[in-house]
Enzyme design. Sequence first.
Site, PDB file in Angstrom:
ATOM      1  N   ARG A  49     -38.253  69.837  -5.801  1.00  0.00           N
ATOM      2  CA  ARG A  49     -38.470  68.570  -6.498  1.00  0.00           C
ATOM      3  C   ARG A  49     -37.785  67.457  -5.715  1.00  0.00           C
ATOM      4  O   ARG A  49     -36.594  67.543  -5.409  1.00  0.00           O
ATOM      5  CB  ARG A  49     -37.882  68.626  -7.902  1.00  0.00           C
ATOM      6  CG  ARG A  49     -38.483  69.700  -8.795  1.00  0.00           C
ATOM      7  CD  ARG A  49     -37.750  69.728 -10.122  1.00  0.00           C
ATOM      8  NE  ARG A  49     -38.214  70.822 -10.975  1.00  0.00           N
ATOM      9  CZ  ARG A  49     -37.666  71.119 -12.149  1.00  0.00           C
ATOM     10  NH1 ARG A  49     -36.629  70.399 -12.600  1.00  0.00           N
ATOM     11  NH2 ARG A  49     -38.134  72.118 -12.864  1.00  0.00           N
ATOM     12  N   ASP A  51     -36.694  63.369  -5.665  1.00  0.00           N
ATOM     13  CA  ASP A  51     -36.371  62.322  -6.633  1.00  0.00           C
ATOM     14  C   ASP A  51     -37.201  61.066  -6.402  1.00  0.00           C
ATOM     15  O   ASP A  51     -37.902  60.932  -5.394  1.00  0.00           O
ATOM     16  CB  ASP A  51     -34.889  61.959  -6.533  1.00  0.00           C
ATOM     17  CG  ASP A  51     -33.975  63.067  -7.023  1.00  0.00           C
ATOM     18  OD1 ASP A  51     -34.403  63.875  -7.865  1.00  0.00           O
ATOM     19  OD2 ASP A  51     -32.827  63.126  -6.546  1.00  0.00           O
ATOM     20  N   TYR A 109     -34.365  68.981   5.219  1.00  0.00           N
ATOM     21  CA  TYR A 109     -34.415  67.559   4.873  1.00  0.00           C
ATOM     22  C   TYR A 109     -33.872  66.732   6.028  1.00  0.00           C
ATOM     23  O   TYR A 109     -32.995  67.174   6.775  1.00  0.00           O
ATOM     24  CB  TYR A 109     -33.555  67.265   3.632  1.00  0.00           C
ATOM     25  CG  TYR A 109     -34.186  67.631   2.314  1.00  0.00           C
ATOM     26  CD1 TYR A 109     -34.903  66.693   1.584  1.00  0.00           C
ATOM     27  CD2 TYR A 109     -34.049  68.907   1.785  1.00  0.00           C
ATOM     28  CE1 TYR A 109     -35.471  67.017   0.353  1.00  0.00           C
ATOM     29  CE2 TYR A 109     -34.612  69.249   0.566  1.00  0.00           C
ATOM     30  CZ  TYR A 109     -35.321  68.297  -0.146  1.00  0.00           C
ATOM     31  OH  TYR A 109     -35.885  68.624  -1.352  1.00  0.00           O
ATOM     32  N   ARG A 196     -27.891  63.185  -0.557  1.00  0.00           N
ATOM     33  CA  ARG A 196     -27.525  61.771  -0.654  1.00  0.00           C
ATOM     34  C   ARG A 196     -26.025  61.603  -0.855  1.00  0.00           C
ATOM     35  O   ARG A 196     -25.427  60.640  -0.357  1.00  0.00           O
ATOM     36  CB  ARG A 196     -28.312  61.109  -1.794  1.00  0.00           C
ATOM     37  CG  ARG A 196     -29.802  60.983  -1.479  1.00  0.00           C
ATOM     38  CD  ARG A 196     -30.616  60.637  -2.699  1.00  0.00           C
ATOM     39  NE  ARG A 196     -30.170  59.408  -3.330  1.00  0.00           N
ATOM     40  CZ  ARG A 196     -30.552  59.012  -4.541  1.00  0.00           C
ATOM     41  NH1 ARG A 196     -31.383  59.773  -5.256  1.00  0.00           N
ATOM     42  NH2 ARG A 196     -30.109  57.879  -5.044  1.00  0.00           N
TER      43      ARG A 196
END
Length: 261
Positions: A49, A51, A109, A196
């Site tokens: 998932r 964001d 990522y 993050r």
Amino acid sequence: MRIALGLEYCGLSFTGWQSQPDGRGVQDALERALAIIADAPVGTTAAGRTDTGVHATMQVVHFDVEAVRPDNAWVRGVNSNLPADVGVLWASPVAGDFHARYAALRRHYTYLLSARAVRPALLAGRVGWYHRSLDVASMQTAANALLGTHDFSAFRAAECQAKTPTRALSTASVVAAGEYVRFDFCANAFLHHMIRNIVGTLIYVGAGKHPPSWVGELLAGRDRARAAPTFSPDGLYLTGVEYDAAWTLPPTRRAALLPAG
């Protein structure tokens, strides 16, 4: 029949991957398009998932469908019914026990950051921004402390629903390219906001607010309140998912590239 898809999207106009009551999730857009081609409702499951505001160069999805269509229908046909900022890259029939999420071995990522005095207008929403240059060597030294299997509670969002904070991080790379800084991460899985939160903390190191050793101390302390604030989603990209070769999938990784020049 179970079908796997490779998907790319720009997250700016979506409320993340997951379906939402207002229909603004990437999942909502994809399922609407799939339903048109399948002539029936279609539910999807994604490898991870993302964001609100987070992008993907390679998200992997699976769905079950009774309709028999050529593989090209699940690519070009679906794309003709998707908004311009979402696109199917490939479609492949898979075994019935393939699962986009649970069969995944590792996720990749990338975070792209512009480190300059003025905010980036042409890449607004597609790269993060910090207002000054950063010491990339110190950031890499700090990132090295995160490699391995650890309790990442210090970088976990309060609303994270994962059963355990333990993750195995195999890549944590920080590289400069002109005004840009590229962060690459690979792990078996990630906690909510984990990347993050790590990026924000590494930026504090690169800006000289803390020494590189601070990151290792945060990791050991397991206290989210001591780390840096959660950084912007703008420059974050899901760039791929690794699976066992036995699934015979098309390529499941695509790099997020820095702008040339």
